[in-house]
Each structure stands twice: as C-alpha cells, then as structure tokens.
Design an enzyme around this catalytic site. Structure first.
Site, PDB file in Angstrom:
ATOM      1  N   HIS A 288     -39.050  15.310  78.919  1.00  0.00           N
ATOM      2  CA  HIS A 288     -40.308  15.983  79.251  1.00  0.00           C
ATOM      3  C   HIS A 288     -41.374  15.803  78.169  1.00  0.00           C
ATOM      4  O   HIS A 288     -42.552  15.984  78.423  1.00  0.00           O
ATOM      5  CB  HIS A 288     -40.084  17.463  79.596  1.00  0.00           C
ATOM      6  CG  HIS A 288     -39.703  18.299  78.435  1.00  0.00           C
ATOM      7  ND1 HIS A 288     -38.410  18.441  78.029  1.00  0.00           N
ATOM      8  CD2 HIS A 288     -40.451  19.051  77.599  1.00  0.00           C
ATOM      9  CE1 HIS A 288     -38.368  19.231  76.984  1.00  0.00           C
ATOM     10  NE2 HIS A 288     -39.589  19.623  76.700  1.00  0.00           N
TER      11      HIS A 288
ATOM     12  N   LYS B 101     -31.734  15.466  80.281  1.00  0.00           N
ATOM     13  CA  LYS B 101     -30.941  15.345  79.064  1.00  0.00           C
ATOM     14  C   LYS B 101     -29.941  16.496  79.031  1.00  0.00           C
ATOM     15  O   LYS B 101     -30.211  17.522  79.655  1.00  0.00           O
ATOM     16  CB  LYS B 101     -31.845  15.370  77.829  1.00  0.00           C
ATOM     17  CG  LYS B 101     -32.345  16.786  77.480  1.00  0.00           C
ATOM     18  CD  LYS B 101     -32.819  16.914  76.060  1.00  0.00           C
ATOM     19  CE  LYS B 101     -32.796  18.349  75.636  1.00  0.00           C
ATOM     20  NZ  LYS B 101     -33.363  18.677  74.393  1.00  0.00           N
TER      21      LYS B 101
ATOM     22  N   LYS C 284     -34.530  24.699  64.131  1.00  0.00           N
ATOM     23  CA  LYS C 284     -34.699  26.001  64.788  1.00  0.00           C
ATOM     24  C   LYS C 284     -34.946  27.058  63.721  1.00  0.00           C
ATOM     25  O   LYS C 284     -34.583  26.873  62.560  1.00  0.00           O
ATOM     26  CB  LYS C 284     -33.434  26.348  65.569  1.00  0.00           C
ATOM     27  CG  LYS C 284     -33.244  25.416  66.756  1.00  0.00           C
ATOM     28  CD  LYS C 284     -32.236  25.947  67.734  1.00  0.00           C
ATOM     29  CE  LYS C 284     -32.156  25.057  68.953  1.00  0.00           C
ATOM     30  NZ  LYS C 284     -33.302  25.155  69.852  1.00  0.00           N
TER      31      LYS C 284
ATOM     32  N   GLU D  24     -39.205  24.744  65.773  1.00  0.00           N
ATOM     33  CA  GLU D  24     -39.121  25.884  66.697  1.00  0.00           C
ATOM     34  C   GLU D  24     -38.909  27.154  65.883  1.00  0.00           C
ATOM     35  O   GLU D  24     -38.282  27.112  64.816  1.00  0.00           O
ATOM     36  CB  GLU D  24     -37.912  25.720  67.624  1.00  0.00           C
ATOM     37  CG  GLU D  24     -37.958  24.491  68.499  1.00  0.00           C
ATOM     38  CD  GLU D  24     -36.712  24.389  69.361  1.00  0.00           C
ATOM     39  OE1 GLU D  24     -36.785  24.705  70.545  1.00  0.00           O
ATOM     40  OE2 GLU D  24     -35.657  24.001  68.821  1.00  0.00           O
TER      41      GLU D  24
ATOM     42  N   ARG E   5     -23.990  26.854  93.904  1.00  0.00           N
ATOM     43  CA  ARG E   5     -22.827  27.449  94.577  1.00  0.00           C
ATOM     44  C   ARG E   5     -23.090  28.850  95.109  1.00  0.00           C
ATOM     45  O   ARG E   5     -22.478  29.285  96.069  1.00  0.00           O
ATOM     46  CB  ARG E   5     -21.645  27.502  93.602  1.00  0.00           C
ATOM     47  CG  ARG E   5     -21.057  26.139  93.313  1.00  0.00           C
ATOM     48  CD  ARG E   5     -20.109  26.207  92.163  1.00  0.00           C
ATOM     49  NE  ARG E   5     -20.773  26.773  90.985  1.00  0.00           N
ATOM     50  CZ  ARG E   5     -20.211  26.943  89.809  1.00  0.00           C
ATOM     51  NH1 ARG E   5     -18.960  26.603  89.628  1.00  0.00           N
ATOM     52  NH2 ARG E   5     -20.886  27.448  88.800  1.00  0.00           N
TER      53      ARG E   5
ATOM     54  N   HIS F  53     -36.098  13.125  72.330  1.00  0.00           N
ATOM     55  CA  HIS F  53     -37.540  13.377  72.168  1.00  0.00           C
ATOM     56  C   HIS F  53     -38.145  12.676  70.942  1.00  0.00           C
ATOM     57  O   HIS F  53     -39.170  12.020  71.024  1.00  0.00           O
ATOM     58  CB  HIS F  53     -37.818  14.872  72.018  1.00  0.00           C
ATOM     59  CG  HIS F  53     -37.223  15.717  73.097  1.00  0.00           C
ATOM     60  ND1 HIS F  53     -37.318  15.394  74.421  1.00  0.00           N
ATOM     61  CD2 HIS F  53     -36.520  16.875  73.047  1.00  0.00           C
ATOM     62  CE1 HIS F  53     -36.700  16.322  75.145  1.00  0.00           C
ATOM     63  NE2 HIS F  53     -36.209  17.224  74.323  1.00  0.00           N
TER      64      HIS F  53
END
Ligand SMILES: NC(=O)c1ccc[n+]([C@@H]2O[C@H](COP(=O)([O-])OP(=O)(O)OC[C@H]3O[C@@H](n4cnc5c(N)ncnc54)[C@H](OP(=O)(O)O)[C@@H]3O)[C@@H](O)[C@H]2O)c1
Length: 491
Positions: free
Chosen positions: A180, A150, A340, A218, A51, A242
């Site tokens: 990915h 996703k 995480k 992660e 936009r 994944h």
C-alpha cells in the site's frame, strides 16, 4: 478543486476475510469512497466471505458501523452509504473446507462477463488453498485478477512457495501483490518529480547526492498483535517490502515508459544491485533495537517484552546502511530506519545533497548548509526542497535555510485518497505498475536473507531503547560513524 475521476469498468469483487480488520478498516471504506465519487459503477458488486455465520443484512450493519469509524464525517452521505451497502452480499465460507463455495459460485455466475477480483485479505497461509479452490471451482475467467497482501513469505523459500501456489492458478498478469506504500500520492509524486522535470535527473547521482535516508517511524507498539509480530520483526514487516520499494523508486533508472513492466524491470535492477550484507558484515551495517517501557505523548507505555509476556530477540527497531553497486550510486549510502514506539509517526525520504565546493561568503553570513530534498509520505504528504537564501532585510548578507514547500493538501485542495482506494481501482483497470512482480519479491528476500542469517549467528541481541525515543544509540552511531546524522522528520 475536484480530482479528475475516470470511471472503471463494471466489476465484481470477492473479499476473502471480509469480516477482518483490513477489510473493514481499509477495503470497504475505500470502495465506498470510490462509489461516492462515481468511479465505481452502480452495477458493481461486492461479496464478503469468511467463516462467521452472519446474514448479509447483519454484515451490511457492521460495514455501516465501520464506515462511521473510518470515513471522514464530511464524506459520509447517508443516501450514498445506503446505496453502497445495497451492493454488498455476505457468504459464509471456509477457505479450507467445502462450506460456502457453491454459494459463492452461484453469486459469481451472474457476472461472468464482468471484471472479477478476488481480494485475499486473510492470513497468508490461506493464499495457496484459496487460489487452488478458486481454480478447481472453475471461477477464473479471462478477466479475473487476484490481490494478495503482505507478508508474502517469511523468507525466500516460503515466498517462492506462495508465488508458486498462486501462480499455479493465475497468470502473472492476473496477480496483484499489493504494497500500500506504492499507492500513496507522494510516492507517485516522487516519480513525477524525477521523470516529469528536467531539473533533477542531471543531479540524481553520486556527483551531487551525498546520501539518502528513509525513515518509517511509528509511535504505536505491537499491542494485541504481539504474537504475530514476534514471528516477523522490523526487517520482515517493513524493510523487505515497503522500505525496499521506496528505495527502488528513489534509486531506479528512468524507465522507458510508465508501464508496469518497464517500471518493475528498473526496480528489479536496483534490488539485484543491492550489495549483499553477508553475515560477517551484519554487525557493521545493521542495528537492531527492541523498545523498553517509556512514554509516548506524556503517557507511560510498557515495553515489548511485557506486551509479549515472554523473552524474545525480535527487533522492533532496525537501522540499515544499504549500498547499491551501480555507477549512479557507488559510494552513496542509503540509510534505512524503522521502528515501533518511536518519538513520532512519520514516513520520510531525505535526499541529502553534497556541500558546495567553496564558500564565497564571509563567516558571519552563517553556515552554508547542503541542499536537501524531503519527500514526506505521512502524516502530511508533501515535498520540501531546502535551499539557502538570504535573510531578508538590510542587516548585511545573512544566509538561512529556507524550504520550498509543496504541501499537496494546500496546493491542490483535494481530499487525499487513501492508498487502497487508488490501488483497488488499478486492480480493476488491470494496471500492475504499482504492484510488485514475483521476481521483485524474491529479489528483496534474497537481499534480506543473509541479514537474518547473520543475526542468527550473532551472540548479540537487539539493543534496548526507551519508548518515545528515536531508537537505540547504535542507530545514531551508524550514521555518526560516517560523519552524518539522521534528519528528524518534519524538520
Ligand atoms: N490489517 C491491516 O491493516 C493489514 C495491513 C497490511 C496487510 N495485512 C494483511 O492482510 C491479511 C488480513 O489481515 P487482517 O488484519 O484483516 O486479519 P484479521 O482481522 O485476522 O482477519 C482475517 C479474516 O480472515 C477470515 N478467515 C480466517 N480463516 C478463514 C477461513 N478458513 N476461511 C475464510 N475466511 C477465514 C476471518 O474471518 P473468520 O474467522 O470469521 O473466518 C477474518 O475475516 C493478513 O495477511 C495481514 O497480514 C493487514
């Protein structure tokens, strides 16, 4: 060594959400690399839409900046960058309104015979409206493909709604649902390892394999994506897509050919054979965690609730004991773990073999450890096979574990392309092997839904774990209870 490059046919790509994080961090750097390697034709064109009101020149400047940040300095060849930027156009367009669509149609009109790709790098709520509009504007040609990112839904019903909305405009052969992880070299190497070597197939089953572990850890927290993440959590964000895809590639039967439908048929069979974790079993088979304050790499970091600014029972860690009800895998658990703010950033698949039936070695020779195959997806892609060998020297028979190390970076001495580079070129080629089919996505949700329902019924929330640890103690207990332990990535 130079990787073999097979140029693709001429194409136009329209990136919806062209000013967003995914486009600037992954898609445009990926396209640049393919251009620099001469895989992307010089007559290919890229139209970024969103936009924001910016001129094409200003957009090119922001892409120039993004390339500086996200492409290796060695790969940034100024002439090539300028040539690549000349392929870019920007159109200000509102996916939900009428603004910009005539400009986009006009831009596409000069490429009717080319392969046409619509990449939807926008919020998933826009997938349906964008596709409907692409259809009603008459922009779908025989050679058109659409790529969706996703998350595809947040449960089975919403995933079906997305699939139906996209499917109302595009045939399944034109729809590329990207994951990915499937574009990573090591993931494809897993298929090469399994199906291009006679060595593994005879032992790839319950007779030789004790269990499989898949870890995707992660070190980052949710940061400024806390609001988005809070509606998702580890199951929806990592496992449904994944991690189940990785599980499928380890567990699937050999496909009859390396073509999209043969591979995806086999993955679907695995998803359909996953033993349901019904609400009554959720507490034994899953462990949820949520990170509290702690330290990563010596730096203090806040807890999830502090980042979010309110109370929440969303899981930032999840461990699952999954089982596959087939002859090949009966009794072989697949332990999945993701989180995480964990101790290390790593993605690894560990295939743990059974112990030898009887040791002929004296006790002082040392422990005979079961073999282990470790497939490492990140950070340094490679495969290691841990074997027992004799410690060299005249000191008698001493056994030690030694890895046969196939580090791709060292062995092949090529730059490792980012997963998006490979997948973008597969889209242009029309090769869907590494993309998820509609029924796979829906089967994955079918397995995840009872877990979500079980958590909702449960009085227990996620268990706290300190940032920088390997997750809550329950995650460790999940394996210890079975007489097993997690393998630390990189060991
Ligand atoms: N970022 C990643 O690494 C990553 C990884 C995997 C999946 N994904 C998925 O990829 C998608 C995009 O993620 P992102 O991180 O790039 O999001 P983002 O940074 O928020 O970008 C969203 C983009 O969509 C545009 N947009 C929003 N509303 C629009 C409208 N009505 N019409 C046209 N354009 C509109 C935005 O620009 P304007 O506001 O100017 O319109 C912006 O360019 C999401 O579905 C995400 O879940 C992202």
């Amino acid at each position: 060594m130079t990787a073999q490059i097979i140029p693709v046919q001429n194409f136009d790509i329209v990136v919806f959400g062209g000013t967003g994080d995914l486009a600037l961090r992954k898609l445009l750097p990926g396209l640049y690399q393919r251009f620099r390697d001469r895989q992307m034709p010089e007559a290919a064109r890229v139209c970024a839409v969103s936009r924001r009101e910016v001129s094409s020149d200003d957009y090119r400047s922001s892409v120039r900046q993004a390339l500086t940040e996200h492409v290796n300095a060695d790969d940034l060849v100024p002439d090539e960058v300028e040539k690549f930027l000349r392929l870019l156009t920007y159109v200000s367009l509102d996916a939900n309104g009428s603004k910009g669509w005539p400009d986009l149609s006009e831009w596409l009109a000069s490429g009717v015979d080319k392969i046409r790709v619509f990449y939807l790098a926008t919020a998933p709520e826009l997938f349906g409206p964008v596709c409907a509009r692409i259809g009603s504007e008459g922009l779908v040609t025989e050679q058109t493909r659409v790529v969706i990112e996703k998350p595809i839904g947040k449960d089975l019903a919403s995933a079906r709604a997305v699939n139906d909305a996209v499917g109302a405009v595009f045939a399944e052969r034109q729809i590329f649902r990207i994951d990915h992880y499937l574009g990573k070299e090591t993931v494809q190497n897993l298929m090469a390892l399994r199906f291009a070597n006679a060595l593994f197939e005879p032992i790839w089953n319950r007779a030789a394999i004790d269990h499989v572990q898949i870890t995707v850890s992660e070190t980052v927290g949710v940061g400024n994506r806390a609001d988005y993440y809070d509606h998702s959590g580890a199951l929806r964000d990592m496992v449904q897509n994944h991690m189940l895809q990785l599980l499928c590639l380890v567990a699937m039967e050999p496909p009859s050919a390396m073509d999209a439908n043969s591979v995806r048929d086999e993955k679907l069979k695995v998803l359909s054979a996953l033993k349901p974790i019904r609400p009554g079993r959720v507490e034994q088979a899953t462990v949820r965690g949520q990170y509290a304050a702690g330290a990563i790499g010596g730096k203090a970091v806040p807890g999830y609730l502090e980042e979010l600014g309110r109370d929440s029972s969303t899981e930032t860690f999840l461990a699952i004991k999954a089982e596959i009800d087939t002859w090949r895998w009966s009794g072989v658990p697949f332990y999945l773990r993701t989180g995480k703010r964990l101790s290390q950033r790593a993605s690894e698949i560990v295939v743990q073999m059974r112990p030898i039936p009887h040791s002929i070695f004296p006790r002082d020779a040392g422990e005979v450890r079961p073999n282990r195959l470790v497939i490492r997806l990140q950070p340094d892609e490679g495969v290691r096979l841990y074997l027992m060998s004799k410690d060299p020297g005249p000191g008698g028979m001493r056994l030690k574990t030694t890895p046969l190390n196939l580090s791709f970076g060292e062995t092949f001495k090529v730059r490792y392309p980012d997963a998006y580079e490979r997948l973008l070129m597969d889209v242009v080629r029309g090769n869907q092997t590494l993309f998820m089919r509609k029924d796979e996505v829906e089967a994955a949700w079918t397995w995840c839904e009872p877990i979500l329902a079980g958590w909702q019924e449960s009085d227990e929330g996620p268990e706290a774990y300190g940032a920088g640890s390997w997750g809550p103690t329950g995650g460790i207990a999940l394996m210890v209870r079975d007489g097993r332990r997690w393998v630390e990535p990189g060991t």
